[in-house]
Design a protein around this motif. Structure first.
Motif, PDB file in Angstrom:
ATOM      1  N   GLY A  31      -3.270   7.555   3.105  1.00 42.67           N
ATOM      2  CA  GLY A  31      -3.199   8.979   3.387  1.00 42.67           C
ATOM      3  C   GLY A  31      -2.863   9.340   4.822  1.00 42.67           C
ATOM      4  N   LYS A  43      -1.185   4.727   0.457  1.00 40.39           N
ATOM      5  CA  LYS A  43      -2.488   4.916  -0.198  1.00 40.39           C
ATOM      6  C   LYS A  43      -3.583   5.281   0.803  1.00 40.39           C
ATOM      7  N   SER A  62      -2.285   7.144   8.099  1.00 39.21           N
ATOM      8  CA  SER A  62      -1.317   6.045   8.055  1.00 39.21           C
ATOM      9  C   SER A  62      -0.306   6.090   9.198  1.00 39.21           C
ATOM     10  N   PRO A 118       0.802  -1.223   0.000  1.00 37.99           N
ATOM     11  CA  PRO A 118       0.000   0.000   0.000  1.00 37.99           C
ATOM     12  C   PRO A 118       0.838   1.278   0.000  1.00 37.99           C
ATOM     13  N   CYS A 119       2.154   1.128  -0.073  1.00 36.52           N
ATOM     14  CA  CYS A 119       3.030   2.297  -0.082  1.00 36.52           C
ATOM     15  C   CYS A 119       3.799   2.376  -1.398  1.00 36.52           C
ATOM     16  N   SER A 120       4.326   3.563  -1.654  1.00 36.62           N
ATOM     17  CA  SER A 120       5.185   3.776  -2.823  1.00 36.62           C
ATOM     18  C   SER A 120       6.371   4.625  -2.380  1.00 36.62           C
ATOM     19  N   ASN A 162       4.330  10.868   5.113  1.00 36.71           N
ATOM     20  CA  ASN A 162       3.522  10.873   3.887  1.00 36.71           C
ATOM     21  C   ASN A 162       4.359  11.272   2.674  1.00 36.71           C
ATOM     22  N   ARG A 213       4.442   7.752   0.941  1.00 36.99           N
ATOM     23  CA  ARG A 213       3.319   7.899   0.012  1.00 36.99           C
ATOM     24  C   ARG A 213       2.301   6.748   0.135  1.00 36.99           C
TER      25      ARG A 213
END
Length: 198
Positions: free
Chosen positions: A144, A142, A147, A20-22, A136, A140
């Protein structure tokens, strides 16, 4: 397709490419392997049975620990992690660790640390930043804004269930931010490890 791979003295379990992260520093953006592994991009998510079959090809006495960590967030497949960990327990006394981004509660929309407590020995959580804004920016996620707080809640839960809980940050952030992250970790009585990007 690489499900299990060696890295240093550990055997790593690669069961998903979902995450779920980038993260800006994610190794997946630069290479398809870790150490001397083959590509860690999976052509399908392996079943529990496929993972068990892979374990039969390795001499577990060579390793110090088994780590759930590949080219994805292992706790996306938390039920499979639990089943595989139970299998590992049945064939070995090796320590079992999970490397996670700490967002499992958001992924599954429920508290999850307690589900792992009888099957995992230690948890390493990618803190990545000392505060919500920086988190964040570099991670990054998802999910938001919520998190970072969810990660801290998951870490606090892990402290209840596991003797060994670590945070990690990558030296992609500034030395001042690393020091701020260390203070946060100390406040939660969690050891902070600083990982080098390269």
């Amino acid at each position: 397709m690489t499900i299990l791979y060696d890295y240093k003295e550990s055997l790593y379990v690669n069961i998903t490419n979902q995450c779920p992260c980038s993260c800006v520093f994610c190794i997946r953006k630069e290479t398809d392997h870790v150490g001397n592994s083959d590509s860690l991009w999976l052509n399908h998510e392996p079943t529990v049975e496929e993972v068990k079959e892979e374990f039969k090809k390795f001499n577990l006495e060579k390793y110090d620990e088994i780590v759930f960590c590949g080219y994805g967030e292992p706790l996306v497949r938390i039920n499979e992690v639990i089943e595989i960990a139970k299998y590992i327990r049945s064939i070995s006394d090796l320590k079992i660790r999970i490397n996670t981004n700490g967002l499992s509660d958001l992924i599954h929309n429920k508290k999850t640390a307690m589900l792992l407590k009888d099957n995992i020995d230690s948890v390493s959580i990618s803190l990545n930043a000392p505060n919500k804004t920086k988190y964040n920016e570099v991670t990054r996620p998802k999910f938001g804004e919520k998190s970072f707080d969810a990660l801290l809640d998951f870490a606090a839960d892990c402290k209840e269930y596991f003797e060994e809980v670590n945070f990690s940050v990558v030296d992609e952030i500034s030395s001042e931010e690393i020091e701020e992250a260390r203070k946060l970790a100390d406040k939660m009585n969690i050891v902070l490890r600083v990982r080098h990007k390269n």
